[in-house]
Design an enzyme around this catalytic site. Structure first.
Site, mmCIF file in Angstrom:
data_model
loop_
_atom_site.group_PDB
_atom_site.id
_atom_site.type_symbol
_atom_site.label_atom_id
_atom_site.label_comp_id
_atom_site.label_asym_id
_atom_site.label_seq_id
_atom_site.Cartn_x
_atom_site.Cartn_y
_atom_site.Cartn_z
ATOM 1 N N ASP A 105 4.031 6.372 2.627
ATOM 2 C CA ASP A 105 4.130 5.633 3.875
ATOM 3 C C ASP A 105 2.698 5.340 4.355
ATOM 4 O OD1 ASP A 105 5.070 4.765 6.356
ATOM 5 O OD2 ASP A 105 6.562 6.342 6.513
ATOM 6 N N LYS A 133 5.729 1.961 0.831
ATOM 7 C CA LYS A 133 5.831 1.117 2.024
ATOM 8 C C LYS A 133 4.437 0.604 2.377
ATOM 9 C CE LYS A 133 9.316 2.403 5.323
ATOM 10 N NZ LYS A 133 9.644 3.250 6.492
#
Ligand code: PRP
Ligand code: MN
Ligand code: MG
Length: 182
Positions: A105, A133
């Site tokens: 992330d 991501k």
């Protein structure tokens, strides 16, 4: 009766898609590590489902080890500090390490762990994450094996949780915003 499924807005990857995706990653790893032994480090707890499926699709010897880490100030503001809650059981000196994550992330967890692991002199070290991501990245981390680049949605299932829940869903779903905005 309310079920976990009721909290899911839509399914992003089905069980079948995940299975195919894991096999593709394993195919690459099998090629790259032919004749070698892998020291597979799973990052608890999110990575454990992916880890279990991935290692069973790998056909070179795999040694198992695990770490648990938590980043301070997760959510609102990330301080970038990461604390190791559980360290490895054995030395990785001279080993071919693959760090296995469910998702990258901000990149804070992996970049910190990578620095710690590098200092222990493995023969090689690579990162493998089922999901990536990129939109949320705060620090640069090169992920060597990636399953999917995902949109900036709240994803749960297949190991990924919201407040310790939903990890046991066999697919990856997008959580309904009303579940986490209260
Ligand atoms: C999640 C996920 C990764 C990390 C990624 O773990 O499993 O380990 O966050 O975030 P980052 O790239 O911003 O550091 P979490 O800390 O929620 O613990 P868990 O695996 O036990 O759910
Ligand atoms: Mn995690
Ligand atoms: Mg989590």
């Amino acid at each position: 009766m309310k079920t976990m499924q009721d909290d899911i807005q839509s399914v992003l990857y089905t069980e079948e898609q995940l299975k195919e995706c894991v096999q593709k990653i394993a195919d690459k790893i099998n090629k790259d590590y032919e004749g070698k032994e892998i020291y597979a480090i799973g990052i608890l707890k999110g990575a454990m489902i992916f880890y279990a499926d991935l290692v069973r699709a790998i056909n070179v010897p795999v040694a198992f080890d695990f770490m648990a880490a938590s980043s301070y100030g997760k959510g609102a503001s990330s301080s970038g500090e990461v604390k190791i809650l559980k360290d490895l059981d054995f030395s990785i000196e001279g080993k071919h390490v693959i760090v296995i994550e469910d998702i990258v992330d901000s990149g804070l967890t992996l970049s910190y762990l990578l620095r710690v692991l590098q200092s222990r002199h493995p023969a090689s070290i690579k990162l493998c994450a089922l999901l990536n991501k990129p939109e949320r990245r705060e620090v640069d981390v090169k992920v060597d094996y990636v399953g999917y680049d995902v949109p900036n949605e709240f994803l749960v299932g297949y190991g990924l949780d919201y407040a310790s829940k939903y990890r046991n869903l066999p697919y990856i779903g997008i959580l309904k915003p009303e579940v986490y905005t209260k």
